[in-house]
Structure formats: structure tokens, C-alpha cells
Design an enzyme around this catalytic site. Structure first.
Site, PDB file in Angstrom:
ATOM      1  N   LYS A 240       0.861  -1.262   0.168  1.00  9.90           N
ATOM      2  CA  LYS A 240      -0.330   0.042   0.138  1.00  9.90           C
ATOM      3  C   LYS A 240       0.432   1.152   0.422  1.00  9.90           C
ATOM      4  CE  LYS A 240      -3.477  -2.364   2.855  1.00  9.90           C
ATOM      5  NZ  LYS A 240      -4.271  -2.307   4.727  1.00  9.90           N
ATOM      6  N   GLY A 241       2.248   0.747   0.746  1.00 10.01           N
ATOM      7  CA  GLY A 241       2.895   2.496   0.956  1.00 10.01           C
ATOM      8  C   GLY A 241       2.455   3.585  -0.395  1.00 10.01           C
TER       9      GLY A 241
ATOM     10  N   ASP B  66       7.666   3.407  -2.096  1.00 11.89           N
ATOM     11  CA  ASP B  66       8.177   4.976  -1.483  1.00 11.89           C
ATOM     12  C   ASP B  66       9.195   4.580  -0.573  1.00 11.89           C
ATOM     13  OD1 ASP B  66       6.485   2.203  -0.210  1.00 11.89           O
ATOM     14  OD2 ASP B  66       6.460   3.210   1.710  1.00 11.89           O
TER      15      ASP B  66
ATOM     16  N   ASP C 114      14.183  -0.618   2.071  1.00 13.88           N
ATOM     17  CA  ASP C 114      14.839  -0.871   3.796  1.00 13.88           C
ATOM     18  C   ASP C 114      15.470  -2.015   3.484  1.00 13.88           C
ATOM     19  OD1 ASP C 114      14.967  -1.065   6.603  1.00 13.88           O
ATOM     20  OD2 ASP C 114      13.081  -0.682   7.005  1.00 13.88           O
TER      21      ASP C 114
ATOM     22  N   PHE D 193      12.990   3.846  11.691  1.00 15.64           N
ATOM     23  CA  PHE D 193      11.367   4.007  11.612  1.00 15.64           C
ATOM     24  C   PHE D 193      10.091   5.410  11.357  1.00 15.64           C
ATOM     25  CE2 PHE D 193       6.527   2.867  11.788  1.00 15.64           C
ATOM     26  CZ  PHE D 193       7.261   1.847  10.611  1.00 15.64           C
TER      27      PHE D 193
ATOM     28  N   ASP E 273       3.098   3.938   7.178  1.00 14.55           N
ATOM     29  CA  ASP E 273       2.236   3.843   8.292  1.00 14.55           C
ATOM     30  C   ASP E 273       3.145   3.285   9.505  1.00 14.55           C
ATOM     31  OD1 ASP E 273       2.557   1.090   7.192  1.00 14.55           O
ATOM     32  OD2 ASP E 273       0.743   0.172   8.424  1.00 14.55           O
TER      33      ASP E 273
ATOM     34  N   ARG F 242      -0.800   6.292   7.084  1.00 13.51           N
ATOM     35  CA  ARG F 242      -0.716   6.810   5.657  1.00 13.51           C
ATOM     36  C   ARG F 242      -0.868   8.163   5.326  1.00 13.51           C
ATOM     37  NH1 ARG F 242       0.595   1.810   4.318  1.00 13.51           N
ATOM     38  NH2 ARG F 242      -0.363  -0.312   4.872  1.00 13.51           N
TER      39      ARG F 242
HETATM   40  C1  PRP Z   1       7.250  -1.364   3.092  1.00 12.58           C
HETATM   41  C2  PRP Z   1       6.982  -0.458   2.399  1.00 12.58           C
HETATM   42  C3  PRP Z   1       7.703  -0.951   0.746  1.00 12.58           C
HETATM   43  C4  PRP Z   1       8.855  -2.618   1.856  1.00 12.58           C
HETATM   44  C5  PRP Z   1      10.650  -2.187   1.946  1.00 12.58           C
HETATM   45  O1  PRP Z   1       5.647  -2.629   2.539  1.00 12.58           O
HETATM   46  O2  PRP Z   1       6.094  -0.121   1.344  1.00 12.58           O
HETATM   47  O3  PRP Z   1       7.095  -2.007   0.045  1.00 12.58           O
HETATM   48  O4  PRP Z   1       8.089  -2.219   2.836  1.00 12.58           O
HETATM   49  O5  PRP Z   1      11.267  -2.686   2.904  1.00 12.58           O
HETATM   50  P1  PRP Z   1      11.901  -4.058   2.335  1.00 12.58           P
HETATM   51  O6  PRP Z   1      13.115  -2.939   1.567  1.00 12.58           O
HETATM   52  O7  PRP Z   1      12.532  -3.890   3.531  1.00 12.58           O
HETATM   53  O8  PRP Z   1      11.668  -5.212   1.578  1.00 12.58           O
HETATM   54  P2  PRP Z   1       5.400  -3.019   3.924  1.00 12.58           P
HETATM   55  O9  PRP Z   1       5.652  -4.025   4.226  1.00 12.58           O
HETATM   56  O10 PRP Z   1       5.440  -2.087   5.569  1.00 12.58           O
HETATM   57  O11 PRP Z   1       3.740  -3.213   3.154  1.00 12.58           O
HETATM   58  P3  PRP Z   1       2.522  -1.746   3.090  1.00 12.58           P
HETATM   59  O12 PRP Z   1       3.267  -1.209   2.079  1.00 12.58           O
HETATM   60  O13 PRP Z   1       1.824  -2.124   2.879  1.00 12.58           O
HETATM   61  O14 PRP Z   1       2.899  -1.000   4.568  1.00 12.58           O
END
Ligand code: PRP
Length: 180
Positions: free
Chosen positions: A46-47, A103, A106, A155, A162, A168
Site C-alpha cells: 500500500k505504501g 515509497d 529498507d 522507522f 504507516d 498513511r
Molecule cells: C514497506 C514499504 C516497502 C517495503 C520496504 O511495505 O512500503 O514496500 O516495506 O521494505 P524492505 O526493503 O525491507 O522490503 P510493507 O511491507 O510495510 O507493506 P505496506 O506498503 O502495505 O505498508
């Protein structure tokens, strides 16, 4: 400026104006890139919904746009180490250049898993555009090439991101206080 969500306090880190500048810079680079064919953009939900909405309005190249919901964080502050949702993507990607829209990158696990998944389906190339990048926690093999800003390994929420599904909608980006 601060926001409180549950018992957690977050302080302002990147303003909406600064975000807009970063998004503009990313869009310019994507516009200047030579694409052999119109790329297929994949917004990782979703991010990335806000980043995608702002970015595509600044693109001047032909492209198409798809959405894929991937998740690895569930309701936690750290990655679960497992990316869920890859199998739900049924769009034909063969012979397309792909541009993944994130977005935040990480650990890099999400883009790495998706890249591998796409390469097995005969894509021409896989590129990544992200607003934020955390070099301190990145464990991937290929750096995102269209990157807005590097940030410390703390974070963050807002602008699509979120904490337990809250925050969000915030137009600015906030960082967890006392994080380390
Ligand atoms: C978050 C963000 C990225 C991912 C990055 O998504 O939106 O897609 O984590 O992290 P990484 O590089 O360690 O893989 P999340 O899993 O929180 O889902 P969301 O976007 O639905 O909140």
C-alpha cells in the site's frame, strides 16, 4: 512538529514541500532515461500509493501502470523477512522494461523478491524508483537507481507509510522519536 499514534511519538523529518522537490527530481531522471519501449510501472501497495500518484503526474514518457500489493512488515517495526503477495500479479510482463515504484527501500527484500519474480517471466529489464532509501539496513544486491533521498535507519511514517495502518494520510514524513 510532532504526531502521536498510540503510545508512539513521531517528529517531523521531511516536509511535503521537500518531498515534492524529490519527486520532481526522480521524475526528471525517469523522463531523461532512454527506454527501449514504454515501461510498465508497478506501484507497490500500500505504501507507494501517494508517491505513485505524485510521480506519474510529472512523467512525460509513454508508460502503463499496474498495482501490486506486497507486504513484509505486517504490524511490526521490522521486516518479517518474507514478502507476501508475489503470486497475485497476473499481468503479462514479457518483453517489457519494468519500473518498480516504492515509497521506501529498507532491507531491499521487497524489490529483490519482485525483481527475481519478474526476471523469471522474461522482462527486458527491472528498474526501481523510490522516494526513500535506507543504506544502513539495505541487504540487496542492486541499488535502486532513481532514488529521492537516503535516510538513517529509523522507522518513518507519512506520505503513504504507516505504523499499524495509521499515518498513511500524513502529507509530511515523520520519524519515530527515541528510535535507535
Ligand atoms: C514497506 C514499504 C516497502 C517495503 C520496504 O511495505 O512500503 O514496500 O516495506 O521494505 P524492505 O526493503 O525491507 O522490503 P510493507 O511491507 O510495510 O507493506 P505496506 O506498503 O502495505 O505498508
Amino acid at each position: 512538529m510532532e504526531v502521536e499514534i498510540g503510545e508512539k511519538k513521531f517528529r517531523l523529518m521531511i516536509t511535503a514541500d521537500e518531498i515534492a522537490l524529490r519527486v520532481n527530481e526522480i521524475a526528471q531522471k525517469i523522463n531523461q532515461q532512454e527506454w527501449p519501449e514504454p515501461p510498465l510501472l508497478i506501484c507497490i501497495l500500500k505504501g507507494s500509493f501517494m508517491f505513485t500518484a505524485d510521480l506519474v503526474r510529472r512523467l512525460q514518457i509513454p508508460h502503463s501502470l499496474e498495482f501490486l500489493q506486497l507486504s513484509s512488515y505486517a504490524n511490526n517495526l521490522t521486516s518479517s523477512g518474507e514478502v507476501k503477495g508475489l503470486d497475485s500479479f497476473s499481468v503479462s510482463v514479457q518483453n517489457r522494461p519494468i519500473l518498480i515504484l516504492e515509497d521506501i527501500v529498507d532491507t531491499g527484500l521487497t524489490i529483490e523478491s519482485l525483481r527475481n519474480h519478474l526476471l523469471h517471466q522474461g522482462v527486458v529489464s527491472v528498474h526501481v524508483a523510490c522516494l526513500l532509501f535506507k543504506p544502513g539496513s539495505f541487504k540487496g544486491s542492486i541499488l535502486p537507481e532513481f532514488c529521492g533521498q537516503s535516510i538513517p535507519d529509523n522507522f518513518v511514517i507519512g506520505y503513504g507509510m504507516d505504523v499499524a495502518e495509521q499515518g498513511r494520510n500524513l502529507p509530511d514524513i515523520y520519524v519515530l522519536e527515541n528510535a535507535n
